[in-house]
Design a protein around this motif. Sequence first.
Motif, mmCIF file in Angstrom:
data_model
loop_
_atom_site.group_PDB
_atom_site.id
_atom_site.type_symbol
_atom_site.label_atom_id
_atom_site.label_comp_id
_atom_site.label_asym_id
_atom_site.label_seq_id
_atom_site.Cartn_x
_atom_site.Cartn_y
_atom_site.Cartn_z
ATOM 1 N N VAL B 181 -4.473 -105.831 49.233
ATOM 2 C CA VAL B 181 -5.056 -104.491 49.183
ATOM 3 C C VAL B 181 -5.300 -103.948 50.594
ATOM 4 O O VAL B 181 -5.790 -104.648 51.473
ATOM 5 C CB VAL B 181 -6.384 -104.525 48.393
ATOM 6 N N SER B 182 -4.964 -102.669 50.788
ATOM 7 C CA SER B 182 -5.150 -102.016 52.077
ATOM 8 C C SER B 182 -6.339 -101.057 52.032
ATOM 9 O O SER B 182 -6.843 -100.715 50.962
ATOM 10 C CB SER B 182 -3.871 -101.272 52.456
ATOM 11 N N ASN B 183 -6.772 -100.597 53.206
ATOM 12 C CA ASN B 183 -7.948 -99.729 53.287
ATOM 13 C C ASN B 183 -7.778 -98.396 52.564
ATOM 14 O O ASN B 183 -8.753 -97.759 52.189
ATOM 15 C CB ASN B 183 -8.330 -99.482 54.751
ATOM 16 N N GLU B 184 -6.515 -97.988 52.312
ATOM 17 C CA GLU B 184 -6.282 -96.701 51.633
ATOM 18 C C GLU B 184 -6.802 -96.703 50.196
ATOM 19 O O GLU B 184 -6.844 -95.661 49.550
ATOM 20 C CB GLU B 184 -4.792 -96.346 51.643
ATOM 21 N N ILE B 185 -7.191 -97.871 49.676
ATOM 22 C CA ILE B 185 -7.732 -97.961 48.319
ATOM 23 C C ILE B 185 -9.042 -97.173 48.202
ATOM 24 O O ILE B 185 -9.444 -96.757 47.119
ATOM 25 C CB ILE B 185 -7.956 -99.438 47.915
ATOM 26 N N GLY B 186 -9.705 -96.963 49.331
ATOM 27 C CA GLY B 186 -10.978 -96.220 49.317
ATOM 28 C C GLY B 186 -12.141 -97.083 49.774
ATOM 29 O O GLY B 186 -12.125 -98.301 49.612
ATOM 30 N N GLU B 187 -13.129 -96.426 50.355
ATOM 31 C CA GLU B 187 -14.303 -97.076 50.941
ATOM 32 C C GLU B 187 -14.976 -98.031 49.935
ATOM 33 O O GLU B 187 -15.277 -97.626 48.814
ATOM 34 C CB GLU B 187 -15.280 -95.974 51.354
ATOM 35 N N PRO B 188 -15.218 -99.299 50.313
ATOM 36 C CA PRO B 188 -15.928 -100.205 49.396
ATOM 37 C C PRO B 188 -17.338 -99.682 49.099
ATOM 38 O O PRO B 188 -17.997 -99.137 49.982
ATOM 39 C CB PRO B 188 -16.009 -101.518 50.172
ATOM 40 N N ARG B 189 -17.769 -99.833 47.864
ATOM 41 C CA ARG B 189 -19.100 -99.337 47.485
ATOM 42 C C ARG B 189 -20.193 -100.182 48.133
ATOM 43 O O ARG B 189 -19.984 -101.361 48.436
ATOM 44 C CB ARG B 189 -19.263 -99.354 45.972
ATOM 45 N N TYR B 190 -21.350 -99.565 48.316
ATOM 46 C CA TYR B 190 -22.492 -100.315 48.830
ATOM 47 C C TYR B 190 -23.141 -101.084 47.687
ATOM 48 O O TYR B 190 -23.157 -100.612 46.553
ATOM 49 C CB TYR B 190 -23.534 -99.369 49.433
ATOM 50 N N PRO B 191 -23.664 -102.278 47.974
ATOM 51 C CA PRO B 191 -24.407 -102.990 46.920
ATOM 52 C C PRO B 191 -25.620 -102.162 46.511
ATOM 53 O O PRO B 191 -26.276 -101.546 47.350
ATOM 54 C CB PRO B 191 -24.860 -104.276 47.620
ATOM 55 N N THR B 192 -25.916 -102.122 45.217
ATOM 56 C CA THR B 192 -27.125 -101.439 44.751
ATOM 57 C C THR B 192 -28.280 -102.448 44.780
ATOM 58 O O THR B 192 -28.056 -103.652 44.881
ATOM 59 C CB THR B 192 -26.940 -100.961 43.299
ATOM 60 N N ILE B 193 -29.496 -101.942 44.686
ATOM 61 C CA ILE B 193 -30.665 -102.834 44.643
ATOM 62 C C ILE B 193 -30.534 -103.787 43.462
ATOM 63 O O ILE B 193 -30.757 -104.993 43.574
ATOM 64 C CB ILE B 193 -31.979 -102.010 44.494
ATOM 65 N N LYS B 194 -30.113 -103.218 42.323
ATOM 66 C CA LYS B 194 -29.951 -104.024 41.121
ATOM 67 C C LYS B 194 -28.886 -105.111 41.365
ATOM 68 O O LYS B 194 -29.066 -106.275 40.990
ATOM 69 C CB LYS B 194 -29.515 -103.102 39.965
ATOM 70 N N GLY B 195 -27.808 -104.709 42.026
ATOM 71 C CA GLY B 195 -26.732 -105.651 42.343
ATOM 72 C C GLY B 195 -27.229 -106.788 43.220
ATOM 73 O O GLY B 195 -26.903 -107.956 43.012
ATOM 74 N N ILE B 196 -28.042 -106.433 44.198
ATOM 75 C CA ILE B 196 -28.566 -107.451 45.116
ATOM 76 C C ILE B 196 -29.466 -108.430 44.358
ATOM 77 O O ILE B 196 -29.395 -109.643 44.564
ATOM 78 C CB ILE B 196 -29.324 -106.779 46.293
ATOM 79 N N MET B 197 -30.281 -107.880 43.436
ATOM 80 C CA MET B 197 -31.174 -108.740 42.647
ATOM 81 C C MET B 197 -30.355 -109.686 41.757
ATOM 82 O O MET B 197 -30.665 -110.879 41.658
ATOM 83 C CB MET B 197 -32.113 -107.894 41.764
ATOM 84 N N THR B 198 -29.305 -109.132 41.137
ATOM 85 C CA THR B 198 -28.448 -109.956 40.274
ATOM 86 C C THR B 198 -27.774 -111.059 41.092
ATOM 87 O O THR B 198 -27.723 -112.219 40.674
ATOM 88 C CB THR B 198 -27.364 -109.077 39.601
#
Lengths: 332, 265
Positions: B181-198
Amino acid sequence: MAEYKGIAVYCEVKDEKMLPIAAEGLGIGRKLADELGQELAAVLVGSNAGNLAQQAIAHGADRAYVVDDPLLKDCQTDAYVSVMEKVIGQITPQVLIMGQTDSGRDLAPRLAFRLGVTVTMDCVDLAIDSESKRLLQTKPVYGGNAQAVFTSESNPQMVTIRTKAMTALEPDASRKGDITSIAADLQASDIRTKILDKVVEEVAGIKIEDAEVVVAGGRGIGSAEGFQQLEELAKMLKGAVGASRPPCDNGWLPDTLQVGLTGKIIAPELYFAIAISGSSQHMSGCSGSKTIIAINKDAEANIFRQARFGVVGDWKKVLPAFNEKVKELLAS
Amino acid sequence: MNIVVCVKQVIDPESPPSIFKIDAATNKAEMRGVPPVIDPYGEFAVEAALKVKEAKGGKITVISLGVKLSREVVKKPLAMGADELILLDDEAYVRGDSWSTATALAAAIQKIGEYDLILCGREASDTNAGQTGPGIAEILGLPCVTIARKIDVTDGSARIERVTSDGYDVIEVPIPAVITVSNEIGEPRYPTIKGIMTAKKIEPVIWKPADISLDASKVGTAGQRTRLKKLFQPVYEGKCEFAEGDSAEEAAANLALKLRESKIL
């Protein structure tokens, strides 16, 4: 065990033409072959590739191997890997040189693993170690922050070379060499992928890789509109506009205009870096430029380490005044 | 849809070149004073996996290979939305090349057993090679498409836009397949608070070479087919001639004059 001997260059064919990087591979291949006192072989794979064998010999090869098959019209890696596996099995070269191109990036690692070896990708220098007679493979790593020298443990010693890093020889049409034809032995079912479409994103004007002058902007340009001023300068100097990665990621310019390690690697006479900090990954794409001119508001920016001329200042103030003066000088 | 993503812990490539240092004795590089990160191209692969999961459902398993991996770093894909994390973390994996790395990752993927897509970054930001993904494909006998900017999965196949120097190719490939996969796929999402807790609650699974049926001679330095002879920093002369002036406009005009004098214009 087969004895691995000689240098082989994979001469990439596209649209029934040999790519310039093939001649660059033959140029360095000739040098290495002479140093080892061995032969230089060219390998041409494609549809109607046979007509190009003499051209490869003119560029320095002692002999050429040709695989010509209608199934090889498009560079489908499945087909090319199996053909190249067969060719390399037959000619058993000590060194195999390929190009770091769209298809080389795909084909070279697949072929290497098929042959049970690794490939050193994107080499900028190749030399023979005086003691071991093994190939010293120099390539940029850490996004261009450093360079590494590798050797291969087994044969063939495989590399891809960076565009324009090696010098092609002047073609000599009187050179002679044997041309051997090898059957592809392919079935259409060997090719698991299917190319549905090839989309070319046309850019008006001179292509960035052919331009003698490139005016490039970075994140600091701030918008697609900002690039219009860069275009004005490019137009005056009959050049092309380019960018570092952020403007392309933000959609201000098409991705095909990205200069850098994973974009275009170019070597124009004159490179303007405007509001570009000069990350190593970007410099990998433009450090071959003859003269770099930088405009940046940060006097400590990395770009000034490689620039020949520079102005420290806000490009929004510097560039219009610079364009004005250039216009005046060109008119006089 | 079972998606496996391979990511690597690297020194932070976004750090300024001025803090990049090489220890000549060990041939090791560091970004002085900056913690390691997940390789940015690996993050693009995670983002691609999350996009496929959103469209098709399924499970994302992340694998990372290294020695003493920072749990905080390698858990980031979980915080972004991946489901499981497998670490090939053992002294035996130390300083492998692309051959020994691809061999170990392929063995781990075989142990996972169920996979439809295997995603990697187009290259790692430290080695800049782009060899591991295609290598895994060869070892597992799978088709491979590199440098993807878009992945659409339909029944039994994937349609991929592959970045080329003048645009992109649209390629159809049967799955399972390896895709880089190349960077043109689009900016990676930021972890959410919920994601970090999980992510905090998910314990990574650790596999040593024996767990993936690999002899110690096949991994790390012992399994190398390439040798690193030397690592060095290119030296630049740094002879930038600055055009100056009382104002930005004056400096700009002086730059143009300098270029004319040097016969560049």
